[in-house]
Design an enzyme around this catalytic site. Structure first.
Site, PDB file in Angstrom:
ATOM      1  N   ASP A  82     -22.294 149.824  37.371  1.00 28.94           N
ATOM      2  CA  ASP A  82     -21.952 150.940  36.497  1.00 28.94           C
ATOM      3  C   ASP A  82     -20.533 150.687  36.025  1.00 28.94           C
ATOM      4  O   ASP A  82     -19.663 150.334  36.822  1.00 28.94           O
ATOM      5  CB  ASP A  82     -22.035 152.256  37.281  1.00 28.94           C
ATOM      6  CG  ASP A  82     -21.840 153.472  36.394  1.00 28.94           C
ATOM      7  OD1 ASP A  82     -20.791 153.548  35.719  1.00 28.94           O
ATOM      8  OD2 ASP A  82     -22.715 154.358  36.391  1.00 28.94           O
ATOM      9  N   SER A  83     -20.265 150.852  34.736  1.00 25.71           N
ATOM     10  CA  SER A  83     -18.943 150.458  34.236  1.00 25.71           C
ATOM     11  C   SER A  83     -17.816 151.281  34.852  1.00 25.71           C
ATOM     12  O   SER A  83     -16.663 150.850  34.852  1.00 25.71           O
ATOM     13  CB  SER A  83     -18.892 150.537  32.712  1.00 25.71           C
ATOM     14  OG  SER A  83     -18.865 151.868  32.254  1.00 25.71           O
ATOM     15  N   THR A  89     -25.523 151.967  31.086  1.00 27.60           N
ATOM     16  CA  THR A  89     -26.625 152.856  30.706  1.00 27.60           C
ATOM     17  C   THR A  89     -27.771 152.119  30.038  1.00 27.60           C
ATOM     18  O   THR A  89     -28.948 152.429  30.263  1.00 27.60           O
ATOM     19  CB  THR A  89     -26.100 153.957  29.761  1.00 27.60           C
ATOM     20  OG1 THR A  89     -25.114 154.733  30.443  1.00 27.60           O
ATOM     21  CG2 THR A  89     -27.222 154.877  29.304  1.00 27.60           C
ATOM     22  N   CYS A 108      -0.736 159.944  21.941  1.00 25.51           N
ATOM     23  CA  CYS A 108      -1.517 160.405  20.788  1.00 25.51           C
ATOM     24  C   CYS A 108      -2.611 159.405  20.443  1.00 25.51           C
ATOM     25  O   CYS A 108      -2.459 158.205  20.645  1.00 25.51           O
ATOM     26  CB  CYS A 108      -0.613 160.597  19.568  1.00 25.51           C
ATOM     27  SG  CYS A 108       0.655 161.860  19.783  1.00 25.51           S
ATOM     28  N   THR A 160     -20.548 152.252  28.808  1.00 23.39           N
ATOM     29  CA  THR A 160     -19.601 152.740  27.809  1.00 23.39           C
ATOM     30  C   THR A 160     -18.288 153.251  28.400  1.00 23.39           C
ATOM     31  O   THR A 160     -17.265 153.257  27.711  1.00 23.39           O
ATOM     32  CB  THR A 160     -20.228 153.871  26.970  1.00 23.39           C
ATOM     33  OG1 THR A 160     -20.605 154.956  27.831  1.00 23.39           O
ATOM     34  CG2 THR A 160     -21.449 153.365  26.218  1.00 23.39           C
ATOM     35  N   ASP A 161     -18.279 153.678  29.660  1.00 24.29           N
ATOM     36  CA  ASP A 161     -17.084 154.328  30.204  1.00 24.29           C
ATOM     37  C   ASP A 161     -15.850 153.435  30.143  1.00 24.29           C
ATOM     38  O   ASP A 161     -14.757 153.901  29.814  1.00 24.29           O
ATOM     39  CB  ASP A 161     -17.328 154.775  31.651  1.00 24.29           C
ATOM     40  CG  ASP A 161     -18.176 156.031  31.740  1.00 24.29           C
ATOM     41  OD1 ASP A 161     -18.379 156.677  30.692  1.00 24.29           O
ATOM     42  OD2 ASP A 161     -18.645 156.362  32.841  1.00 24.29           O
TER      43      ASP A 161
END
Length: 357
Positions: free
Chosen positions: A64-65, A19, A280, A96-97
């Site tokens: 794009d990641s 991005t 978790c 960021t992905d």
């Protein structure tokens, strides 16, 4: 580390895509050429004399990641290794992905660092008038150039995090990353505050870009009613050499599912590396806390402790790329190699009072 030098430190910025360097198109945000020109234009409007010198190189093609694969981690690592002696620090600009996956993978390929490798990006492109990209980039440059942080980190929105302890926790918030099972290495507000006692010491570099094997590792999330066909497809695939099992709580599996347990035992006997990891956000796997996990060690499943899924996945991929010996890989998965887990968290002997269900 470099504050008293008469010559400015030099930082290499490796732009992989994401991005931070994108511009709008009719199909949404997309990577475009000319990012270095935009960066220098934006920095010329700031107090750039206080920044380190930097060069910027780009991957070709930019990615794009969401499109990154394990092989991409080696491409990024090889750029750091190739230029390691020429620069005082490194920045990896990344989408960021999958940033937490790449930061984790880089930490296992770039062990024993004596220089910072800071991974950053943004939620809003630098191209846009209102963005988080410029602050993330400027602060990453300052940390990489002037501060003693000899490990792979993520810097994002005022937080300096160990790369292999990081997770993306928000898709739209600017505070997109956190470190659920380890404290922040530093925070940035009016001042840059680093926690020296948490940062790994300088080491003797042991760096090698891994020759990743496509499809070698799978993740198997456990949920109520998981179809046997999914379990069987994962555990019997000959290409898959390692499986991250994402269990409940502190490592619990449905031990009354005899088919699941038989398939897991068979996979262990077939020399697949089986690592139990909690689903978790904050947890560590403690075999034997409950009866549902008491027999897992005996059938060849080892605890992943409190590793993040991203760290466990990239660590297992990296170890399998380096070794054909499943036993040695299994042993190393339980050892802390570069700060990715608390060593005590892989212990398999615990009383029922140490967890809750």
């Amino acid at each position: 580390m470099y504050a008293n030098r008469s010559i400015k430190p030099r930082v290499l910025v490796i732009h992989t895509g994401g991005t931070i360097g994108m511009q709008p198109s009719e199909n949404g945000y997309t990577s475009v050429d000319g990012f270095e020109e935009l960066v220098r234009e934006k920095l010329d409007q700031s107090i750039h004399d206080t920044l380190p010198e930097f060069d910027l190189i780009e991957l070709d093609p930019l990615l794009d990641s969401a499109n990154l694969r394990p092989e991409s981690w080696s491409v990024i690592a090889s750029k750091v290794i190739e230029h390691y002696e020429e620069y005082d620090g490194f920045i990896v600009l990344h989408g960021t992905d999958t940033m937490a996956y790449s930061a984790s993978a880089l930490s296992f390929q770039l062990r024993g660092l004596s220089k910072p490798v800071i991974v950053t990006g943004s939620q809003i492109p630098l191209y846009e008038l209102r963005n988080d990209a410029l602050d993330n980039l400027i602060t990453a440059l300052i940390i990489a150039g002037f501060h003693p942080v000899p490990e792979v980190c993520i810097y994002f929105n005022g937080r300096l995090l160990r790369g292999n302890r990081s997770r993306k926790i928000k898709a739209t918030g600017l505070d997109a990353f956190d470190s659920p099972n380890y404290p922040w290495l530093g925070q940035v507000g009016i001042h840059i505050e680093l926690h020296a006692g948490l940062i790994r010491p300088e080491g003797s570099p042991h760096m090698a870009a891994a020759n990743y094997q496509p499809g070698a590792v799978a993740m198997l999330p456990i949920y109520p009613g998981l179809p046997q066909s999914v379990i069987e497809a994962t555990l019997t695939d000959e290409q898959i050499r390692g499986v991250i099992i994402q269990s409940y709580g502190v490592g619990n599996l449905p031990n009354n599912d005899t088919q699941l347990m038989a398939l897991l035992e068979g996979a262990g006997k077939a020399d697949k590396v089986l690592v139990n990891l909690s689903s978790c956000l904050q947890a560590q796997v403690l075999h034997g806390t409950y009866a549902t996990s008491a027999g897992l060690d005996q059938i060849g499943i080892v605890s992943g402790g409190n590793m993040t899924p991203e760290a466990a996945y990239s660590k297992l991929h990296t170890l399998l790329a380096d070794s054909e010996d499943s036993a040695s890989v299994t042993a190393l998965m339980q050892q802390d190699l570069c700060g990715e887990l608390d060593q005590s968290s892989t212990s398999s002997s615990h009383s029922a009072s140490s967890g809750s269900i």
